[in-house]
Write a protein that holds these residues in place. Sequence first.
Motif, PDB file in Angstrom:
ATOM      1  N   HIS A  79       6.422   8.387 -15.302  1.00 16.94           N
ATOM      2  CA  HIS A  79       5.321   7.793 -14.550  1.00 16.94           C
ATOM      3  C   HIS A  79       5.154   6.306 -14.885  1.00 16.94           C
ATOM      4  CE1 HIS A  79       1.244   7.004 -13.159  1.00 16.94           C
ATOM      5  NE2 HIS A  79       0.917   6.689 -14.398  1.00 16.94           N
ATOM      6  N   LYS A  80       5.156   5.988 -16.177  1.00 11.39           N
ATOM      7  CA  LYS A  80       4.963   4.595 -16.599  1.00 11.39           C
ATOM      8  C   LYS A  80       6.087   3.704 -16.082  1.00 11.39           C
ATOM      9  CE  LYS A  80       2.316   5.518 -20.824  1.00 11.39           C
ATOM     10  NZ  LYS A  80       2.346   5.468 -22.315  1.00 11.39           N
ATOM     11  N   MET A  81       7.321   4.206 -16.161  1.00 11.68           N
ATOM     12  CA  MET A  81       8.458   3.415 -15.695  1.00 11.68           C
ATOM     13  C   MET A  81       8.396   3.209 -14.183  1.00 11.68           C
ATOM     14  SD  MET A  81      11.494   5.001 -18.130  1.00 11.68           S
ATOM     15  CE  MET A  81      12.775   3.820 -17.663  1.00 11.68           C
ATOM     16  N   ALA A  82       7.967   4.239 -13.458  1.00  9.08           N
ATOM     17  CA  ALA A  82       7.851   4.124 -11.999  1.00  9.08           C
ATOM     18  C   ALA A  82       6.789   3.102 -11.620  1.00  9.08           C
ATOM     19  CB  ALA A  82       7.525   5.486 -11.386  1.00  9.08           C
ATOM     20  N   GLN A  83       5.656   3.145 -12.303  1.00 11.49           N
ATOM     21  CA  GLN A  83       4.587   2.195 -11.999  1.00 11.49           C
ATOM     22  C   GLN A  83       5.021   0.761 -12.283  1.00 11.49           C
ATOM     23  OE1 GLN A  83       1.583   3.044 -10.479  1.00 11.49           O
ATOM     24  NE2 GLN A  83       2.790   4.918 -10.273  1.00 11.49           N
ATOM     25  N   THR A  84       5.711   0.575 -13.405  1.00 13.23           N
ATOM     26  CA  THR A  84       6.175  -0.771 -13.762  1.00 13.23           C
ATOM     27  C   THR A  84       7.217  -1.265 -12.768  1.00 13.23           C
ATOM     28  OG1 THR A  84       5.762  -0.312 -16.094  1.00 13.23           O
ATOM     29  CG2 THR A  84       7.208  -2.173 -15.596  1.00 13.23           C
ATOM     30  N   ALA A  85       8.107  -0.373 -12.347  1.00 11.61           N
ATOM     31  CA  ALA A  85       9.119  -0.755 -11.362  1.00 11.61           C
ATOM     32  C   ALA A  85       8.454  -1.232 -10.081  1.00 11.61           C
ATOM     33  CB  ALA A  85      10.049   0.427 -11.082  1.00 11.61           C
ATOM     34  N   ARG A  86       7.496  -0.474  -9.606  1.00 15.95           N
ATOM     35  CA  ARG A  86       6.794  -0.863  -8.372  1.00 15.95           C
ATOM     36  C   ARG A  86       6.072  -2.200  -8.550  1.00 15.95           C
ATOM     37  NH1 ARG A  86       6.237   4.916  -7.187  1.00 15.95           N
ATOM     38  NH2 ARG A  86       6.908   5.207  -5.016  1.00 15.95           N
ATOM     39  N   ASN A  87       5.389  -2.349  -9.681  1.00 16.70           N
ATOM     40  CA  ASN A  87       4.643  -3.591  -9.916  1.00 16.70           C
ATOM     41  C   ASN A  87       5.574  -4.797  -9.938  1.00 16.70           C
ATOM     42  OD1 ASN A  87       2.239  -2.185 -10.080  1.00 16.70           O
ATOM     43  ND2 ASN A  87       2.259  -2.047 -12.314  1.00 16.70           N
ATOM     44  N   PHE A  88       6.716  -4.662 -10.619  1.00 19.88           N
ATOM     45  CA  PHE A  88       7.674  -5.767 -10.700  1.00 19.88           C
ATOM     46  C   PHE A  88       8.163  -6.149  -9.306  1.00 19.88           C
ATOM     47  CE2 PHE A  88      11.871  -7.611 -10.886  1.00 19.88           C
ATOM     48  CZ  PHE A  88      11.844  -8.453 -11.987  1.00 19.88           C
ATOM     49  N   LEU A  89       8.570  -5.154  -8.538  1.00 25.70           N
ATOM     50  CA  LEU A  89       9.118  -5.432  -7.210  1.00 25.70           C
ATOM     51  C   LEU A  89       8.043  -5.986  -6.278  1.00 25.70           C
ATOM     52  CD1 LEU A  89      11.380  -2.264  -6.956  1.00 25.70           C
ATOM     53  CD2 LEU A  89      12.168  -4.618  -7.240  1.00 25.70           C
ATOM     54  N   ASN A  90       6.836  -5.449  -6.353  1.00 25.80           N
ATOM     55  CA  ASN A  90       5.750  -5.982  -5.528  1.00 25.80           C
ATOM     56  C   ASN A  90       5.486  -7.453  -5.849  1.00 25.80           C
ATOM     57  OD1 ASN A  90       5.448  -3.442  -4.423  1.00 25.80           O
ATOM     58  ND2 ASN A  90       3.704  -2.876  -5.707  1.00 25.80           N
ATOM     59  N   GLU A  91       5.498  -7.774  -7.138  1.00 27.16           N
ATOM     60  CA  GLU A  91       5.226  -9.152  -7.568  1.00 27.16           C
ATOM     61  C   GLU A  91       6.346 -10.111  -7.159  1.00 27.16           C
ATOM     62  OE1 GLU A  91       4.668  -8.751 -11.735  1.00 27.16           O
ATOM     63  OE2 GLU A  91       2.723  -7.719 -11.543  1.00 27.16           O
ATOM     64  N   HIS A  92       7.523  -9.584  -6.886  1.00 27.67           N
ATOM     65  CA  HIS A  92       8.649 -10.434  -6.491  1.00 27.67           C
ATOM     66  C   HIS A  92       8.907 -10.372  -4.983  1.00 27.67           C
ATOM     67  CE1 HIS A  92       9.334 -10.517 -10.838  1.00 27.67           C
ATOM     68  NE2 HIS A  92      10.103 -11.566 -10.639  1.00 27.67           N
ATOM     69  N   GLY A  93       7.908  -9.986  -4.234  1.00 26.84           N
ATOM     70  CA  GLY A  93       7.987 -10.093  -2.787  1.00 26.84           C
ATOM     71  C   GLY A  93       8.679  -8.964  -2.064  1.00 26.84           C
ATOM     72  N   PHE A  94       8.927  -7.854  -2.737  1.00 31.24           N
ATOM     73  CA  PHE A  94       9.582  -6.726  -2.089  1.00 31.24           C
ATOM     74  C   PHE A  94       8.547  -5.876  -1.345  1.00 31.24           C
ATOM     75  CE2 PHE A  94      12.651  -8.005  -5.193  1.00 31.24           C
ATOM     76  CZ  PHE A  94      13.886  -7.667  -4.664  1.00 31.24           C
ATOM     77  N   VAL A  95       8.986  -5.261  -0.259  1.00 28.03           N
ATOM     78  CA  VAL A  95       8.135  -4.398   0.543  1.00 28.03           C
ATOM     79  C   VAL A  95       8.658  -2.968   0.448  1.00 28.03           C
ATOM     80  CG1 VAL A  95       7.246  -3.927   2.859  1.00 28.03           C
ATOM     81  CG2 VAL A  95       7.664  -6.294   2.144  1.00 28.03           C
ATOM     82  N   GLU A  96       7.781  -2.014   0.139  1.00 23.96           N
ATOM     83  CA  GLU A  96       8.195  -0.604   0.045  1.00 23.96           C
ATOM     84  C   GLU A  96       8.186   0.012   1.439  1.00 23.96           C
ATOM     85  OE1 GLU A  96       7.338   3.422  -2.580  1.00 23.96           O
ATOM     86  OE2 GLU A  96       5.928   1.746  -2.680  1.00 23.96           O
ATOM     87  N   ILE A  97       9.340   0.499   1.865  1.00 30.40           N
ATOM     88  CA  ILE A  97       9.493   1.071   3.205  1.00 30.40           C
ATOM     89  C   ILE A  97      10.230   2.401   3.091  1.00 30.40           C
ATOM     90  CG2 ILE A  97      10.411   0.725   5.535  1.00 30.40           C
ATOM     91  CD1 ILE A  97      10.365  -2.285   5.011  1.00 30.40           C
ATOM     92  N   GLU A  98       9.718   3.420   3.785  1.00 29.04           N
ATOM     93  CA  GLU A  98      10.369   4.723   3.772  1.00 29.04           C
ATOM     94  C   GLU A  98      11.417   4.812   4.874  1.00 29.04           C
ATOM     95  OE1 GLU A  98       7.096   7.364   4.256  1.00 29.04           O
ATOM     96  OE2 GLU A  98       6.579   7.387   2.125  1.00 29.04           O
ATOM     97  N   THR A  99      12.475   5.550   4.603  1.00 28.10           N
ATOM     98  CA  THR A  99      13.532   5.775   5.594  1.00 28.10           C
ATOM     99  C   THR A  99      13.678   7.285   5.825  1.00 28.10           C
ATOM    100  OG1 THR A  99      15.178   5.702   3.809  1.00 28.10           O
ATOM    101  CG2 THR A  99      14.775   3.652   5.030  1.00 28.10           C
ATOM    102  N   PRO A 100      14.329   7.712   6.908  1.00 33.01           N
ATOM    103  CA  PRO A 100      14.337   9.132   7.287  1.00 33.01           C
ATOM    104  C   PRO A 100      15.075  10.045   6.308  1.00 33.01           C
ATOM    105  CG  PRO A 100      14.951   7.728   9.141  1.00 33.01           C
ATOM    106  CD  PRO A 100      14.953   6.856   7.934  1.00 33.01           C
TER     107      PRO A 100
END
Length: 581
Positions: free
Chosen positions: A141-162
Amino acid sequence: MYRTHNCGELTIKNKGEKVVLAGWIERIRDLGGIKFIILRDRYGKTQLVVSPNSSAYKVSQELGREWVIQVKGKVLERPNETKTDTPTGEIEIDVEEINVLSKAEIPPFYPGEKVSEDLRLKYRYIDLRNGEMQSNLIIRHKMAQTARNFLNEHGFVEIETPYLTKSTPEGARDFLVPSRLQMGKFYALPQSPQLFKQLLMVSGFDRYYQFARCFRDEDLRADRQPEFTQIDIEMSFMEMEDILCLMENFAREVFKSVGIRLPEKFDRLTYDEAMDKYGSDKPDRRYGMELVDFTEYFKETDFRVIKNVIENGGYVKGFITSIPISRKIASEFEEYVKQLGLGGLLWFKVEDKIVSPTAKFLLKNYEKIVEKFKLKKEQVVLLAAYDDKEVLNGALGSLRLKIGKEYFKELEEGYDALWIFDFPFLEWDDEENRYVARHHPFTMPKNLEQKLDEIKAYAYDMIINGMEVGGGSIRIHDSDIQKKVFEIIGLTEEEANEKFGFFLNALNFGVPPHGGIAFGFDRMVSIAAGVNSIRDVIAFPKTTSGTCQLTGAPSFVEEKQLKELSIEIHKGGIENEEHEG
């Protein structure tokens, strides 16, 4: 209110407070009529004390392990001689009231007991009560949250695919899903979102990520599952160096969130260097024992086995180690490398003199090696000679890893992180009788004009402690190059359009240079948690045979369901009836 505090929260600072706790009973002890109960939840454990004069004493007589209870009482300081070095080890609860929330039968095992993995997986909900398993999932959980935070802070957008997509059999075997609305047709579960994330780059989303569920119908082992999670990442207008630097920082930050410091700078090795030095494209360098080319020390030998190999353009390679070698151990090693394609194994040990079964034939050659490498007493050299360098490197690399795991466990402390790059673009597939893309056919080649087996790819893998945790590449953004690659791997224009027509069409409408990487998130967590199998960091995993011991999946389905899909079960497998449209 079921509880005012959790079971890992109370300390000496709470002395004298009235509290309410709830959780599972871990243990019950009766000391002279006084009941001591250890109450557990995912936060920790708290000791409860029920004295015979307590109004809760009668209820306490009926309790059992793994019952779920609520208790009310007062926080007391433990006597000094009973204090423990744990978060709640200085206090205990003087229980005034017990409410039974749920009774429990005697379980097949208690959390933390050493039982078979099949039993653990069948009763996974009990296994997950174990503190170690809960810790693993909290690390995840902690690693997932940190991964998301890092990517969000660097301008990445989370998008789901089929999840339901088209089968494109260039890689592992697909899981297929029959369509009821389009009889005779099938969806495939995605092995990765590869084409979709490239289409997102075509769409102008220049930084994308997704915690993607991926599905591969392949043989399983400790670091593979039929369904797994990868952190899928893609970027536009980024050269390979930009991607490596950013993703290196990403990995450091993710591991730092659980107290692990990766090296400040990851080393880099080409694929050829890794294979030559370690016999693996995912080397664990913590063991040392680099492979050495000893060919020059045997060029003048008359020992027929080695002489023939060298005359045929082959090699003599090996590595230096310090294991307690004997003829019996050497024989076991020899059988091991024979299974990997080699004809045999040579060895010698440095004592007061050189000790080896082949010393009378190769003593002078061995002496040259001892002198050149300044070998000391108790050091051992393991060698093999073979015509095919790739087979030789691979077999010695596997032996090196086997010895490392068996004899040098103490060297497994710490974290070795590096990049492997300059992979071969193609590899020969004997079954298909053609060249296939080593990574996937959308990887950018470095020079298509070279011989096919010499073309390198703009591809890269991140390796941590001998495990590939991430792999990616610069992608092809030119339709002509993409068509050429399909031609090289034996796809006709018609086949390419049938399988990838939607993607080829998109390449005609303005495509930015782009590249990316996919991290095997389960593998990353297993490294951080210090476990050998990714099954220990997945809540509900499958076994190596692809079964779910908990639910019984895969299972047979009702005949009615099969008829709706026009599927008939035949002995030996499933066949589709012919349908039009």
